[in-house]
Design a protein around this motif. Structure first.
Motif, PDB file in Angstrom:
ATOM      1  N   GLY A  77      13.494 -24.478  21.727  1.00 17.30           N
ATOM      2  CA  GLY A  77      12.440 -23.764  22.433  1.00 17.30           C
ATOM      3  C   GLY A  77      12.953 -23.160  23.728  1.00 17.30           C
ATOM      4  N   LEU A  78      13.821 -23.911  24.435  1.00 20.38           N
ATOM      5  CA  LEU A  78      14.423 -23.409  25.658  1.00 20.38           C
ATOM      6  C   LEU A  78      15.269 -22.169  25.372  1.00 20.38           C
ATOM      7  N   ILE A  79      16.099 -22.266  24.338  1.00 22.36           N
ATOM      8  CA  ILE A  79      16.982 -21.149  23.985  1.00 22.36           C
ATOM      9  C   ILE A  79      16.180 -19.911  23.593  1.00 22.36           C
ATOM     10  N   LEU A  80      15.147 -20.112  22.786  1.00 24.86           N
ATOM     11  CA  LEU A  80      14.333 -18.977  22.347  1.00 24.86           C
ATOM     12  C   LEU A  80      13.601 -18.324  23.518  1.00 24.86           C
ATOM     13  N   SER A  81      13.095 -19.141  24.448  1.00 28.37           N
ATOM     14  CA  SER A  81      12.372 -18.606  25.603  1.00 28.37           C
ATOM     15  C   SER A  81      13.300 -17.791  26.493  1.00 28.37           C
ATOM     16  N   ILE A  82      14.480 -18.342  26.761  1.00 30.29           N
ATOM     17  CA  ILE A  82      15.441 -17.630  27.594  1.00 30.29           C
ATOM     18  C   ILE A  82      15.912 -16.360  26.885  1.00 30.29           C
ATOM     19  N   SER A  83      16.071 -16.435  25.567  1.00 33.22           N
ATOM     20  CA  SER A  83      16.470 -15.249  24.803  1.00 33.22           C
ATOM     21  C   SER A  83      15.445 -14.140  24.948  1.00 33.22           C
ATOM     22  N   ALA A  84      14.161 -14.514  24.938  1.00 27.51           N
ATOM     23  CA  ALA A  84      13.102 -13.520  25.123  1.00 27.51           C
ATOM     24  C   ALA A  84      13.200 -12.889  26.508  1.00 27.51           C
ATOM     25  N   CYS A  85      13.513 -13.698  27.525  1.00 27.66           N
ATOM     26  CA  CYS A  85      13.671 -13.168  28.882  1.00 27.66           C
ATOM     27  C   CYS A  85      14.868 -12.231  28.973  1.00 27.66           C
ATOM     28  N   LEU A  86      15.966 -12.596  28.311  1.00 30.14           N
ATOM     29  CA  LEU A  86      17.150 -11.739  28.310  1.00 30.14           C
ATOM     30  C   LEU A  86      16.859 -10.412  27.615  1.00 30.14           C
ATOM     31  N   PHE A  87      16.019 -10.473  26.593  1.00 32.31           N
ATOM     32  CA  PHE A  87      15.604  -9.238  25.923  1.00 32.31           C
ATOM     33  C   PHE A  87      14.806  -8.362  26.883  1.00 32.31           C
ATOM     34  N   VAL A  88      13.941  -8.988  27.697  1.00 32.59           N
ATOM     35  CA  VAL A  88      13.176  -8.242  28.700  1.00 32.59           C
ATOM     36  C   VAL A  88      14.124  -7.583  29.707  1.00 32.59           C
ATOM     37  N   SER A  89      15.125  -8.353  30.146  1.00 35.64           N
ATOM     38  CA  SER A  89      16.096  -7.816  31.097  1.00 35.64           C
ATOM     39  C   SER A  89      16.854  -6.633  30.503  1.00 35.64           C
ATOM     40  N   TYR A  90      17.247  -6.764  29.233  1.00 36.05           N
ATOM     41  CA  TYR A  90      17.939  -5.670  28.557  1.00 36.05           C
ATOM     42  C   TYR A  90      17.042  -4.437  28.456  1.00 36.05           C
ATOM     43  N   THR A  91      15.777  -4.663  28.177  1.00 26.65           N
ATOM     44  CA  THR A  91      14.820  -3.558  28.072  1.00 26.65           C
ATOM     45  C   THR A  91      14.677  -2.830  29.404  1.00 26.65           C
ATOM     46  N   ILE A  92      14.654  -3.597  30.503  1.00 25.84           N
ATOM     47  CA  ILE A  92      14.554  -2.992  31.828  1.00 25.84           C
ATOM     48  C   ILE A  92      15.799  -2.170  32.146  1.00 25.84           C
ATOM     49  N   ILE A  93      16.983  -2.709  31.781  1.00 24.40           N
ATOM     50  CA  ILE A  93      18.231  -1.966  32.002  1.00 24.40           C
ATOM     51  C   ILE A  93      18.210  -0.640  31.236  1.00 24.40           C
ATOM     52  N   ARG A  94      17.736  -0.701  30.005  1.00 26.74           N
ATOM     53  CA  ARG A  94      17.713   0.499  29.180  1.00 26.74           C
ATOM     54  C   ARG A  94      16.778   1.559  29.744  1.00 26.74           C
ATOM     55  N   VAL A  95      15.598   1.143  30.189  1.00 24.55           N
ATOM     56  CA  VAL A  95      14.633   2.119  30.697  1.00 24.55           C
ATOM     57  C   VAL A  95      15.060   2.649  32.062  1.00 24.55           C
ATOM     58  N   SER A  96      15.829   1.853  32.830  1.00 25.47           N
ATOM     59  CA  SER A  96      16.278   2.303  34.149  1.00 25.47           C
ATOM     60  C   SER A  96      17.205   3.510  34.049  1.00 25.47           C
ATOM     61  N   LYS A  97      17.824   3.677  32.885  1.00 27.61           N
ATOM     62  CA  LYS A  97      18.729   4.807  32.678  1.00 27.61           C
ATOM     63  C   LYS A  97      17.989   6.057  32.192  1.00 27.61           C
ATOM     64  N   ASN A  98      16.717   5.869  31.812  1.00 28.34           N
ATOM     65  CA  ASN A  98      15.933   7.009  31.300  1.00 28.34           C
ATOM     66  C   ASN A  98      14.526   7.003  31.897  1.00 28.34           C
TER      67      ASN A  98
END
Length: 308
Positions: free
Chosen positions: A249-270
């Motif tokens: 559960g810890l790993i999955l939750s953190i993975s979801a947060c990392l996905f959010v961070s990746y999404t923010i990085i992607r949108v920051s470029k566009n």
């Protein structure tokens, strides 16, 4: 006489049909309020853990939060109507009719949502009154927090947090898990607000508004979003250390947060593309619910392993 009765019934039926269409049109115009329902349901499941949820309570909670958020947006529209009238953007007749329809629906939705909240329990009812107070402070001409730097984002985030707290109290439980889940909801809304401001930066500059990307710059705004995500990960780790939650559960939750961070990085470029920002905000709304469900999965797995 029979013909007159049929004519009256026909007129009444036509009026009811017209009213139903108007109500549906108003509800359809604000479909995004479902995200507040997700925050409430997510916290409800976090607090319930492995207990079988009461579907009747879930239904009342969902409708209460939905109508409460919908009425909040409609009330905000009412204040915009006043601005439009001053600027003569609508004719008096068309504006008057639209204003009254919106006003009646706003009052009705607020009343129904609060009654549903109190029907669950007193605590949930009082939290709904707090949400109502925030709605008034956000849009009322005397306070107008929606036009104040920082306060606009904080108030919106607080609304998301209160919706989550309604889910907490509706589960007939109150623990630090519900508090942390509500705090995570606050943080998520704190990222959604500035992200929306990034897409509106040109219009906000033209109207002299002070938003995060205008005051701090676009790059710093995205840095703040990343800091918020890191804070959420820290809270998840704290839950892992303080409560029985499975490592998966810890790993999955953190993975979801990392996905959010990746999404923010992607949108920051566009960030100049409004369509991309709109899609990203939708993704982030679902990500909050995903993280909360990961909590629940972690609790369930831990109890299953413990029982075995």
């Amino acid at each position: 006489m029979a013909l007159v009765h049929r004519q009256i019934e026909s007129d009444l039926g036509l009026k009811m049909l017209t009213q139903c269409r108007m109500s549906f049109s108003i509800i359809k115009s604000r479909t995004l309020v479902y995200v507040f329902v997700l925050a409430a349901l997510g916290t409800f499941f976090v607090e319930s853990g492995t207990k079988v949820p009461d579907l009747f309570v879930l239904a009342r909670l969902s409708l209460s939060v939905y109508f409460l958020a919908l009425a909040t947006y409609l009330y905000n529209d009412l204040t915009d109507y006043d601005v439009d009238e001053v600027n003569n953007r609508h004719t008096a007749s068309s504006k008057r009719s639209s204003y009254l329809q919106t006003l009646y629906h706003t009052i009705g939705f607020f009343a129904v949502s609060i009654l549903l909240a109190f029907s669950i329990n007193v605590q949930t009812g009082f939290i709904s009154l707090g949400f109502l107070a925030l709605a008034i402070l956000y849009s009322h001409p005397k306070t107008h927090l929606k036009d104040r730097f920082v306060l606009k984002t904080v108030t919106t985030a607080a609304g998301g947090s209160l919706a989550a707290l309604m889910g907490c109290f509706a589960s007939d439980a109150f623990s630090y898990l519900g508090i942390i889940s509500s705090l995570i909801s606050f943080m998520f809304w704190f990222t959604l607000g500035p992200l929306g401001d990034v897409s509106d930066i040109n219009g906000d500059k033209a109207n002299g508004r002070r938003t995060f990307p205008i005051v701090l710059g676009v790059d710093n705004t995205f840095r703040i979003m990343h800091i918020v995500v890191i804070s959420i990960i820290s809270l998840i780790v704290a839950i892992y250390c303080l409560h029985n939650i499975n490592t998966l559960g810890l790993i999955l939750s953190i993975s979801a947060c990392l996905f959010v961070s990746y999404t923010i990085i992607r949108v920051s470029k566009n960030y100049q593309e409004k369509k991309i920002i709109k899609q990203t905000r939708t993704t982030l709304r679902y990500s909050l619910f995903l993280i909360q469900i990961m909590f629940v999965l972690g609790f369930v797995l831990d109890n299953m392993l413990f029982s075995a």
